[in-house]
Motif scaffolding. Structure first.
Motif, PDB file in Angstrom:
ATOM      1  N   THR B   4       0.602  -1.136  -0.019  1.00  0.00           N
ATOM      2  CA  THR B   4       0.218  -0.197  -0.020  1.00  0.00           C
ATOM      3  C   THR B   4       0.757   1.487   0.029  1.00  0.00           C
ATOM      4  O   THR B   4       1.979   1.248   0.434  1.00  0.00           O
ATOM      5  CB  THR B   4      -0.860  -0.094   1.117  1.00  0.00           C
ATOM      6  OG1 THR B   4      -0.236   0.155   2.368  1.00  0.00           O
ATOM      7  CG2 THR B   4      -1.903  -1.292   1.077  1.00  0.00           C
ATOM      8  N   GLN B   6       0.608   5.409   0.809  1.00  0.00           N
ATOM      9  CA  GLN B   6      -0.453   6.462   1.562  1.00  0.00           C
ATOM     10  C   GLN B   6       0.625   7.735   1.452  1.00  0.00           C
ATOM     11  O   GLN B   6       1.652   7.463   1.450  1.00  0.00           O
ATOM     12  CB  GLN B   6      -0.780   6.200   2.855  1.00  0.00           C
ATOM     13  CG  GLN B   6      -1.379   5.128   2.958  1.00  0.00           C
ATOM     14  CD  GLN B   6      -1.670   4.713   4.586  1.00  0.00           C
ATOM     15  OE1 GLN B   6      -1.356   3.476   5.005  1.00  0.00           O
ATOM     16  NE2 GLN B   6      -2.208   5.663   5.256  1.00  0.00           N
ATOM     17  N   CYS B  22      -5.435   5.703  -0.104  1.00  0.00           N
ATOM     18  CA  CYS B  22      -4.322   4.665  -0.162  1.00  0.00           C
ATOM     19  C   CYS B  22      -4.377   3.887  -1.450  1.00  0.00           C
ATOM     20  O   CYS B  22      -5.638   3.497  -1.949  1.00  0.00           O
ATOM     21  CB  CYS B  22      -4.872   3.650   0.820  1.00  0.00           C
ATOM     22  SG  CYS B  22      -3.489   2.275   1.126  1.00  0.00           S
ATOM     23  N   ILE B  33      -9.956  -4.425   2.532  1.00  0.00           N
ATOM     24  CA  ILE B  33      -8.962  -3.178   2.920  1.00  0.00           C
ATOM     25  C   ILE B  33      -9.802  -2.684   4.221  1.00  0.00           C
ATOM     26  O   ILE B  33     -10.748  -2.625   4.686  1.00  0.00           O
ATOM     27  CB  ILE B  33      -9.641  -2.132   2.005  1.00  0.00           C
ATOM     28  CG1 ILE B  33      -9.244  -2.354   0.536  1.00  0.00           C
ATOM     29  CG2 ILE B  33      -8.776  -0.845   2.208  1.00  0.00           C
ATOM     30  CD1 ILE B  33      -9.879  -1.940  -0.429  1.00  0.00           C
ATOM     31  N   TRP B  35      -8.685  -0.212   7.919  1.00  0.00           N
ATOM     32  CA  TRP B  35      -8.033   1.086   8.235  1.00  0.00           C
ATOM     33  C   TRP B  35      -7.757   1.072   9.702  1.00  0.00           C
ATOM     34  O   TRP B  35      -8.552   0.655  10.505  1.00  0.00           O
ATOM     35  CB  TRP B  35      -8.685   2.191   7.653  1.00  0.00           C
ATOM     36  CG  TRP B  35      -8.460   2.717   6.290  1.00  0.00           C
ATOM     37  CD1 TRP B  35      -9.014   1.998   5.124  1.00  0.00           C
ATOM     38  CD2 TRP B  35      -7.596   3.710   5.764  1.00  0.00           C
ATOM     39  NE1 TRP B  35      -8.753   2.505   4.090  1.00  0.00           N
ATOM     40  CE2 TRP B  35      -7.730   3.382   4.392  1.00  0.00           C
ATOM     41  CE3 TRP B  35      -6.532   4.565   6.325  1.00  0.00           C
ATOM     42  CZ2 TRP B  35      -6.958   4.377   3.519  1.00  0.00           C
ATOM     43  CZ3 TRP B  35      -6.133   5.596   5.620  1.00  0.00           C
ATOM     44  CH2 TRP B  35      -6.205   5.259   4.291  1.00  0.00           C
ATOM     45  N   LEU B  62     -15.575   4.724   4.385  1.00  0.00           N
ATOM     46  CA  LEU B  62     -14.787   4.188   3.213  1.00  0.00           C
ATOM     47  C   LEU B  62     -15.175   4.084   2.059  1.00  0.00           C
ATOM     48  O   LEU B  62     -16.038   3.164   1.694  1.00  0.00           O
ATOM     49  CB  LEU B  62     -14.273   2.627   4.007  1.00  0.00           C
ATOM     50  CG  LEU B  62     -13.215   1.912   3.062  1.00  0.00           C
ATOM     51  CD1 LEU B  62     -11.780   2.608   3.146  1.00  0.00           C
ATOM     52  CD2 LEU B  62     -12.740   0.421   3.848  1.00  0.00           C
ATOM     53  N   SER B  71      -8.404   3.165  -2.333  1.00  0.00           N
ATOM     54  CA  SER B  71      -9.383   3.394  -1.401  1.00  0.00           C
ATOM     55  C   SER B  71      -9.451   4.738  -0.495  1.00  0.00           C
ATOM     56  O   SER B  71      -8.236   5.098  -0.626  1.00  0.00           O
ATOM     57  CB  SER B  71      -9.570   2.249  -0.327  1.00  0.00           C
ATOM     58  OG  SER B  71      -8.316   2.108   0.315  1.00  0.00           O
ATOM     59  N   LEU B  73     -10.326   6.774   2.843  1.00  0.00           N
ATOM     60  CA  LEU B  73     -10.987   6.851   4.296  1.00  0.00           C
ATOM     61  C   LEU B  73     -11.423   8.438   4.370  1.00  0.00           C
ATOM     62  O   LEU B  73     -10.714   9.376   4.034  1.00  0.00           O
ATOM     63  CB  LEU B  73      -9.849   6.588   5.297  1.00  0.00           C
ATOM     64  CG  LEU B  73     -10.249   6.968   6.660  1.00  0.00           C
ATOM     65  CD1 LEU B  73     -11.359   5.581   7.196  1.00  0.00           C
ATOM     66  CD2 LEU B  73      -9.288   6.895   7.824  1.00  0.00           C
ATOM     67  N   CYS B  88      -3.423   2.194   6.358  1.00  0.00           N
ATOM     68  CA  CYS B  88      -4.394   1.406   5.193  1.00  0.00           C
ATOM     69  C   CYS B  88      -3.595  -0.078   5.122  1.00  0.00           C
ATOM     70  O   CYS B  88      -2.355  -0.129   4.996  1.00  0.00           O
ATOM     71  CB  CYS B  88      -4.238   2.059   3.790  1.00  0.00           C
ATOM     72  SG  CYS B  88      -4.934   1.005   2.701  1.00  0.00           S
TER      73      CYS B  88
END
Lengths: 112, 111
Positions: B4, B6, B22, B33, B35, B62, B71, B73, B88
């Motif tokens: 991942t 971020q 992410c 997925i 968080w 999400l 994805s 958040l 993530c």
């Protein structure tokens, strides 16, 4: 409430000492993990266990060993502590197949 | 587990909506997925998990697009107490024994 209890919140040890960090859970979860966390490096996985007496190396196992003789207890062992092992150590548990993990409060270990 | 990516950090002001994205280009069909949120001197705390489209709980939402390669958040109307590191994770819970955290995103909420 899930309880993941680490034996010490703060610990100071001398270089060369053998150090035991204990983690106890009350949830009967199969998977248990040890991480260390250092500024700017996030959480790094040291070892994990998916069953009693079963263990696998994580990303940074060097200088550490683990023991899981009972399902509820997972111990991290520093055979000969060194100053570069000064860190925050976090224990976590997880019940597969869920990805939700529960963490202990952490042990801040200082090796002098 | 899929790798991942971020942002390292984000700043926001109180009352604003915050979106943290992410990227997980190598996500597998069976991967979920997840968080987590971490406050200083505490362990991470699970906040939300999803597979596709949108998931909402009392803490966050999400959003997952159809290709699932990323994805987002979403934290509605953040307050100072939302200042934390957000991680993530992507993985298939059944066979994935490891839980590998990346570096996370440091969210700082300003007054």
């Amino acid at each position: 409430d899930v309880k993941v209890t680490q034996s010490s919140r703060y610990l100071v040890k001398r270089t060369g000492e053998k150090v035991f960090l204990e983690c106890v859970q009350d949830m009967d979860h199969e998977n248990m993990f040890w991480y260390r966390q250092d500024p700017g490096l996030g959480l790094r996985l040291i070892y994990f266990s998916y069953d009693v007496k079963m263990k696998e190396k994580g990303d940074i196992p060097e200088g550490y060993s683990v023991s899981r003789e009972k399902k509820e207890r997972f111990s991290l062992i520093l055979e000969s502590a060194s100053t570069n092992q000064t860190s925050m150590y976090l224990c976590a548990i997880r019940q597969a197949p869920l990805l939700e993990a529960f963490f202990g409060q952490g042990t801040r270990l200082t090796v002098v | 587990l899929a790798k991942t990516t971020q942002p390292i950090s984000m700043d926001s002001y109180e009352g604003q909506e915050v979106n943290i994205t992410c990227s997980h280009n190598n996500i597998a069909t069976n991967d979920y997925i997840t968080w987590y949120q971490q406050f200083p001197s505490q362990g991470p705390r699970f906040i939300i998990q999803g597979y596709k489209t949108k998931v909402t709980n009392e803490v966050a939402s999400l959003f997952i697009p159809a290709d699932r390669k990323s994805s987002t958040l979403s934290l509605p109307r953040v307050s100072l107490s939302d200042t934390a590191v957000y991680y993530c994770l992507v993985g298939e819970g059944g066979s994935a024994r490891q839980l590998t955290f990346g570096s996370g995103t440091q969210l700082t909420v300003l007054p």
